[in-house]
Design an enzyme around this catalytic site. Structure first.
Site, PDB file in Angstrom:
ATOM      1  N   ALA B  15       0.831  -1.205   0.000  1.00 50.75           N
ATOM      2  CA  ALA B  15       0.000   0.000   0.000  1.00 50.75           C
ATOM      3  C   ALA B  15       0.866   1.257   0.000  1.00 50.75           C
ATOM      4  CB  ALA B  15      -0.926  -0.010   1.221  1.00 50.75           C
ATOM      5  N   GLU B  38      10.326   2.171   6.718  1.00 51.23           N
ATOM      6  CA  GLU B  38       9.958   0.753   6.828  1.00 51.23           C
ATOM      7  C   GLU B  38      10.713   0.153   8.007  1.00 51.23           C
ATOM      8  OE1 GLU B  38       7.925  -1.623   5.759  1.00 51.23           O
ATOM      9  OE2 GLU B  38       9.089  -3.077   6.914  1.00 51.23           O
ATOM     10  N   SER B  44       7.835  -3.750  -0.532  1.00 48.20           N
ATOM     11  CA  SER B  44       7.006  -4.303  -1.611  1.00 48.20           C
ATOM     12  C   SER B  44       7.208  -5.775  -1.870  1.00 48.20           C
ATOM     13  CB  SER B  44       7.275  -3.545  -2.917  1.00 48.20           C
ATOM     14  OG  SER B  44       6.693  -2.288  -2.863  1.00 48.20           O
ATOM     15  N   CYS B  48       1.771 -12.950   0.783  1.00 51.78           N
ATOM     16  CA  CYS B  48       0.976 -14.121   0.396  1.00 51.78           C
ATOM     17  C   CYS B  48       1.858 -15.246  -0.105  1.00 51.78           C
ATOM     18  CB  CYS B  48       0.011 -13.767  -0.725  1.00 51.78           C
ATOM     19  SG  CYS B  48      -0.527 -12.058  -0.718  1.00 51.78           S
ATOM     20  N   VAL B  86       8.345   4.095  12.861  1.00 53.91           N
ATOM     21  CA  VAL B  86       7.636   5.303  13.279  1.00 53.91           C
ATOM     22  C   VAL B  86       6.905   4.998  14.572  1.00 53.91           C
ATOM     23  CG1 VAL B  86       5.803   6.932  12.704  1.00 53.91           C
ATOM     24  CG2 VAL B  86       7.441   6.213  10.940  1.00 53.91           C
ATOM     25  N   ASP B 288      -3.752  -3.151   4.751  1.00 54.45           N
ATOM     26  CA  ASP B 288      -4.293  -3.994   5.820  1.00 54.45           C
ATOM     27  C   ASP B 288      -4.693  -3.217   7.062  1.00 54.45           C
ATOM     28  OD1 ASP B 288      -3.566  -5.962   4.050  1.00 54.45           O
ATOM     29  OD2 ASP B 288      -2.043  -6.880   5.340  1.00 54.45           O
ATOM     30  N   ASN B 310      -2.715  -2.999  -2.762  1.00 54.16           N
ATOM     31  CA  ASN B 310      -2.204  -2.402  -3.994  1.00 54.16           C
ATOM     32  C   ASN B 310      -3.183  -1.404  -4.598  1.00 54.16           C
ATOM     33  OD1 ASN B 310       0.433  -3.377  -5.419  1.00 54.16           O
ATOM     34  ND2 ASN B 310      -0.309  -5.137  -4.253  1.00 54.16           N
ATOM     35  N   TRP B 439     -23.389 -26.491 -19.625  1.00 51.40           N
ATOM     36  CA  TRP B 439     -23.882 -25.571 -18.595  1.00 51.40           C
ATOM     37  C   TRP B 439     -22.722 -25.338 -17.633  1.00 51.40           C
ATOM     38  CZ3 TRP B 439     -28.467 -23.002 -17.972  1.00 51.40           C
ATOM     39  CH2 TRP B 439     -29.542 -23.400 -18.769  1.00 51.40           C
ATOM     40  N   ARG B 447     -28.993 -21.512 -11.377  1.00 44.64           N
ATOM     41  CA  ARG B 447     -30.281 -21.994 -11.865  1.00 44.64           C
ATOM     42  C   ARG B 447     -30.995 -22.782 -10.761  1.00 44.64           C
ATOM     43  NH1 ARG B 447     -29.648 -26.238 -16.433  1.00 44.64           N
ATOM     44  NH2 ARG B 447     -30.177 -27.715 -14.780  1.00 44.64           N
TER      45      ARG B 447
END
Lengths: 455, 455
Positions: B15, B38, B44, B48, B86, B288, B310, B439, B447
């Site tokens: 982010a 950081e 970056s 995951c 920070v 997050d 992102n 289908w 359906r």
């Protein structure tokens, strides 16, 4: 006429037999008699599976049959009459005239008539196109015939006339049998439902597999020797051929309906409403023989595709049975697998957007199918079209390796909902490294197109 | 303060760095100074991907890093300061207080502040949970640490505490290394974001792979010997363990923002609007650590997911750079791969639909991933939820083998557009034998649910 209602079905494939089954689900044999006439020997088979039969990806024709006539008779009380061709419909008298396997002409009355006559392959109408070894690829009988020919004659050189879905699938099937294969198409690139820049990717993959693709060539003749095919001739060359497959697409088999006086639309398909009603009360039509409403172009189109046939047949059958169902149109989605490439499209391509009068912008992005670091990550290219003023998504095309093609369904769903590309780019699509980069390729393409449009 | 605007970024992952890159794209170094703090050593990276690092599916941690600090410095003129934490934000003075790698405390002024502090793993808070051999799996450093531990100690028995995405992915990673693996979850079934009937399918696949899944058990203690983990204890039993992974989920790392006086939402995430603005002018947040708007429940939710981080970071960066962008919310889409099963969900599950006050109906269908006759066809199960009165789709879950999971995106797109299941069932999704039965499984489920609702 019987006390019970009588439904006649013309055509025993997906649309006709889905309608029969659905009508039967709603009304039992005491209230509804159902008779289905099928010209060939098979019911409810997967015509889309024929190339896989020819390429020995599936073992035998019986694998392609979903339900055979005996099953329909036993489980659905449908009187299926194979080898029986309907020659005429009399709308005033509400009868059809059919010729049975013994050549006898029958006149059969109906209360409801379900027209599901399918499609007929386009034939070039050239000298030699009826020679032995020249095959259409439309019915299961066609598929059985070409497979038998390959087994018996062991031909070495195949020429496929036509560069559409069925043509390219047949080319791959021949290649899988170890044959030398040439595809001849009049288009700039194979797969004319894609834009040429995307079609070029398909040609590349076919070339890698050793398939010779001749573009911008029109077949002028098919040469035979002793009644058997010998070569395919274009103004640019003569291509020796031991077997030829005609993959020039199909047109709606609407002549029977037209001759009876049913309304035929500009696409050549039988005109139907969303409930699959034709212009005549109690006469229904569904499948490859009908005209579809295209939700993006708003124009009538004829699209021969098993999934539409199944859905439309179901809708017709529910309505025949007294229920309520609608077929809400198409957005032109299609997918195929050619030489390890997945090829998919939905909505309008550039030529179609032009024809429909849209001012549009495009964006094309090459991306990966998984997170770049995850094993098996491979490439896929997404092309999108959007209306210039509104940003509305008009169409999408995907060409890529494994796990890329089915993503077209996201775009089909977005088109179904008239989304604009800016909105598409923000959607909450699934992400995990084995499935997608952190920005899904579809989202990246939408974002790029949105940026191009000034967002 | 400098003549040029100064953007401080707190948190150098997806982010924060997306925001930095986007702001930089719009304003060059002459107009905008960007400093990113950081705490760890990496920027970056794909959190995951950590289970794939542990399971040796990917070779090394560097594969998970999209762009390292040097790249940001060189290509984006972002002054990245790693190893710098920070500790406080002073909103009135517009400064942050940071501690550098040498322990010195810095006070740095900002015009714009981007808060991208991510998430912190939930820890059970039990005796022994800080023993050697007990690992969280949140940061790349965690991933490196557990991998190093496995390489050095060659542990034989792993216990995973928690049955969510990260827990099950870690369980598989340990199993891939040949270890004996036990998963302990308090839920009725693993993967609590699915309904238990779908979670049971996941448990089945894990059992097949030899992973012991203990459900409805709560860890009461972690036992250590000589400071090193020895066993995990629940009221039901004691599970010997040479290594333990804590996969109990995460919560937004919003303490820094809360202490500064920024508004925190009921989910525990920082409250932001669609432009990623916090309650204080010029202070932005993404990833997050923030609260999301759920488009179906209309409730605030905290969802830690790289793809949201992102997108949100990009939105924040565009807005910081003077552009206009919005993050239009989430529908709760997630996907994972566990023991050759693909597991995906979107929208609301039964418990969530209940909590949101919906009267709903469900339908579950098992189908095939390809035409039944096509090689490689395998099973997939689709479960759908719809509102009872309106038929509106509320959620979907998919568990199946290869090529099933990504179909969740069709449902996510349908949810995004507030579709009802009857409309979903008629959609023009792609069909060809290698990709789908005639289908599509998603359409069959829609359906069936529509029929259940009386259509």
């Amino acid at each position: 006429m019987n006390a019970r209602t009588r439904l006649l079905v013309v055509g025993g494939d997906a649309a006709g037999m889905s309608a029969a089954s659905q009508a039967r689900r709603r009304i039992g044999p005491d209230g509804l008699e159902i008779v289905a006439f099928e010209r060939g020997a098979h019911t409810s088979y997967s015509a889309c599976g024929i190339p896989y039969l020819v390429g020995k990806t599936v073992a035998g024709p019986e694998d392609l049959v979903a339900r055979d006539p005996a099953t329909f008779r036993r489980d659905h009380a449908v009187d299926v009459r194979t080898g029986t061709e309907v020659r005429a419909i009399d709308l005033d008298r509400r009868t059809v005239e059919a010729v049975g396997p013994d050549g006898r002409v029958l006149t059969e009355p109906f209360d409801h008539l379900m027209v599901a006559t399918g499609a007929v392959p386009r034939r070039p109408g050239l000298p030699g196109d009826r020679a032995e070894g020249v095959f259409g690829v439309q019915t299961l009988d066609d598929g059985i015939a070409v497979t038998a020919y390959l087994e018996e004659r062991r031909p070495k050189r195949a020429v496929v006339v036509g560069g559409g879905y069925i043509g390219l699938e047949m080319a791959e099937a021949f290649a899988l049998r170890g044959m030398e294969v040439t595809v001849i198409t009049s288009g700039d690139e194979p797969m004319a439902t894609l834009d040429p820049d995307m079609g070029a990717l398909v040609r590349g993959a076919m070339a890698e597999m050793g398939i010779d693709v001749r573009t911008r060539e029109r077949v002028s003749a098919i040469e035979a020797e002793g009644g058997r095919v010998a070569a395919v001739v274009t103004p640019e060359g003569t291509y020796p051929a031991d077997v030829v497959a005609l993959g020039l697409g199909v047109r709606p088999a609407s002549d029977l309906a037209r001759d009876a006086g049913l309304e035929i639309g500009p696409s050549g398909g039988i005109a139907v409403d969303a409930r699959m009603r034709t212009s005549h009360e109690g006469v229904w039509a569904a499948g490859d023989c009908v005209e579809n409403f295209h939700r993006i172009s708003r124009a009538p189109v004829a699209i021969a595709l098993g999934t539409h046939a199944n859905k439309q047949g179901r809708v017709a059958g529910i309505n025949i049975g007294g229920g309520y169902a609608r077929f809400e149109g198409v957005v032109g989605t299609a997918i195929t697998k050619v030489c390890d490439l997945e090829v998919a499209r939905t909505g309008l391509n550039e030529a179609e957007a032009e024809a429909a009068g849209f001012a549009y912008e495009t964006a094309t992005m090459r991306s990966t199918t998984r997170a770049g670091y995850y094993p098996g990550a491979t490439w896929m290219t997404v092309k999108l079209l959007a209306e210039r003023r509104s940003g509305r998504l008009l169409g999408g095309q995907i060409v890529g390796r494994e796990n890329s093609g089915k993503r077209i369904d996201v775009l089909a769903t977005a088109l179904w909902n008239d989304m604009d590309v800016e909105d598409v780019s923000g959607m909450d699509l699934s992400y995990a490294p084995p499935f997608s980069p952190v920005w899904d390729p579809v989202l990246i393409a939408a974002r790029k197109l949105s940026e191009k449009l000034g967002n």
